[in-house]
Structure formats: structure tokens, C-alpha cells
Design an enzyme around this catalytic site. Sequence first.
Site, PDB file in Angstrom:
ATOM      1  N   LYS A 186      -2.159  -1.627  -3.860  1.00  0.00           N
ATOM      2  CA  LYS A 186      -3.040  -0.314  -3.679  1.00  0.00           C
ATOM      3  C   LYS A 186      -2.440   0.798  -3.753  1.00  0.00           C
ATOM      4  CE  LYS A 186      -6.338   1.738  -0.399  1.00  0.00           C
ATOM      5  NZ  LYS A 186      -7.087   1.556   0.745  1.00  0.00           N
ATOM      6  N   LYS A 191       0.758  -0.979   0.113  1.00  0.00           N
ATOM      7  CA  LYS A 191      -0.071   0.073  -0.107  1.00  0.00           C
ATOM      8  C   LYS A 191       1.078   1.365  -0.187  1.00  0.00           C
ATOM      9  CE  LYS A 191      -3.677   2.626   2.382  1.00  0.00           C
ATOM     10  NZ  LYS A 191      -4.866   1.967   3.186  1.00  0.00           N
ATOM     11  N   ARG A 250     -11.419   9.875   1.316  1.00  0.00           N
ATOM     12  CA  ARG A 250     -11.270  10.406   2.571  1.00  0.00           C
ATOM     13  C   ARG A 250     -12.423  11.456   2.640  1.00  0.00           C
ATOM     14  NH1 ARG A 250      -4.820  11.455   2.549  1.00  0.00           N
ATOM     15  NH2 ARG A 250      -4.494   9.087   2.654  1.00  0.00           N
TER      16      ARG A 250
END
Length: 337
Positions: free
Chosen positions: A260, A206, A216
Site C-alpha cells: 500500500k 505500507k 483522511r
Amino acid sequence: MSDITKQIDLVTGNRRMRRYRGSEWMRSMVQETHLSAADLIWPIFVIEGENKTENIEAMPGVERMSVDRAVEAAKHARDLGIPAIATFPNIDYAKRDKTGSEILNPDNLINQTTRAIKAAVPEIGIITDVALDPFTSDGHDGIFEDGEIVNDKTVEVLAKAAILQAQAGSDIIAPSEMMDGRIGIIRQALDDAGYQSVAIMSYAAKFVSGFYGPYREAIGTSNFLKGDKNSYFLNPANPNEAIRDAALDVQEGADMMMVKPGLPYLDMCLRVKEEFGLPTFAYQVSGEYAMIKAAAQNGWLDEERAMMESLMAFKRAGCDGILTYFAPRAAELMKVK
Ligand code: PBG
């Protein structure tokens, strides 16, 4: 024979690649990579309340939904052949604090959602994230103390949270915070609590990324996230460090791996798959979704084509599946065919 024809034959010994491409049936017969609804995992955002949905500005077409609506979404996913859902909570601000203590509430929003979906749609898989960011008042994935994210204390909380998530019926625990040692400690905690059959999907590689922005907004951390996540997520410039970090997750007992963001990191998908041979997933993150959506809304590209092409790219790069906000749309499209 024309000169050019002679020349091609000389160089290639009569090999003409376009023989593979001349008709629909031939193209279909020689197709190397396939995409189906079974390759898709659908991340959804959950809010408190009943019969409620909210738009997410930077993710057109994606909604936050109350638990009852999440159950409907799970039914829809099952009917489309999507094997699993990944849930992310947007909890009331009043419940967020310095240590993310709400993650240890057995009846928090995420565990409520799991219970409700498991009761109504037991045949769909539930993947729950363990990270503190939806629960902390500073939007960080770990406990922030004296100017730093404290590793071991965070992992202790995550292990407890994982047990509560398993208790609620989660099938796969997905640690997404990149703390050191978390996979081993979570595995041990799950086993000790009797959850040997609950799997761990490690967010193994990640990266720090600008592509998380719309997420977010979705979980409501963009307004107060302080600083950056550079001290725990991977540097986008470091593929070898990513592999060394992922190798530890494998040693510690990860059942499956995730890369990711997705499309900007296809090289990592291929390397993680080749290096470890575990089921490997990519997360086509919120910003990747937003880019395609925004361009399509402007009439600058064909949304369906860009969506399907991007999903196929993950399969080509060795992924076994993709977490994508396009999941229901793509599955719908494949059903028609
Ligand atoms: C962090 C987390 C992130 C995402 C899911 N869990 C990244 C972050 O906010 O730093 C991003 C998902 C997306 O962008 O779609 N635990």
C-alpha cells in the site's frame, strides 16, 4: 519479399509477434492475466445513524454510510461475487481521545458493523483494520506521548482491539499501523482467546504517502492530523527495508500480505509475492481512485478503461487481489461481459 520483410525474417527467424494479436479470439486465447470479481475487496466507510449517507468530496462516487446501508452494500457485493469487504469508521469527534480508547469499546462502530453484516450476509468476508487513527484525537495510528508514537503500548491496545473485532465476527484482522512486533502479538492474543481461525492480513509494506489524502477526509482526520507518519510508515525510497520488515511479519505469523499504496508500488507487489509466496494484495488507495475519477470527470481519460487497466496491472504484478473503491463498479462491468 520487400527488403524490410527480408530483414525481419533474418533477424527473428520468422517470429512475428502480431500473430497473437490479430483477432479477438486469439487475443482471448493467449491472455496471460485474468481479472474477476473474486479478485476484488471493497473498502467502505461507516458512520453512525440510520439510513444515512454522506458524500466524500475528494472521492466522487464513494459515500460514508450508516450501518444499515453498509449491510445493503454487503448484500450488493455478495451478489456481484465480491468475496470480502473492508470497513473503516468515521466516528463522532466526541469519541476520539488521546489513546483512541473507543477502539476498545466492544460495541464501537466497527464492531457494530461487523455484527450487522455477519447477521444479514454471513457469506461475505469481513476484514477489519486495527489501527488507532480513526479513534485518536490527533489522527495518528498509534498512541502519541511526549512527541513520539509509543510502539509497545500501542501494540497492546491493538491486540485487545483485535480480540474484540474477532468476537464481533471479523474474519480477517488487518493491522495497518506498521508498529514493530504487532503481528506476533496479535496472533498470540487471538489464539489465546480462541480465535485460531481468524486470519491476519498484514499491511506488510505500507509507505508514507501523499495518496492517502482523500481517505483522511473520509474518516475525518485530515483537519487535525498533526505532523506526519514518517516515524512508523516506510520511506517510499526503501524497497529493501520494506522486504526486511515484511519478512518479520511472515515470521510472526501473517497469513497474507498487503502492499500500500498500489500502483506507485507495483515493484513491491512483485517482490513481496516472489519473496514470500503468500496471498498478496494491493491497496489501490483513495488518492489513486481520486486521480482516475478527477481526470475522467474532466473528460481527460476514459474512466472505465483506466479503472480496468489499473486493476489488471495489479494482477500482472503478482497480486492475488486488490482492495479498491472501484470494486462494485468493476464487478458490475465484468458481470455484463
Ligand atoms: C491508516 C490507514 C491509511 C489508510 C487506511 N488506513 C493511511 C493513513 O491515513 O495514513 C489509507 C487508505 C486510502 O488512502 O484509501 N491506518
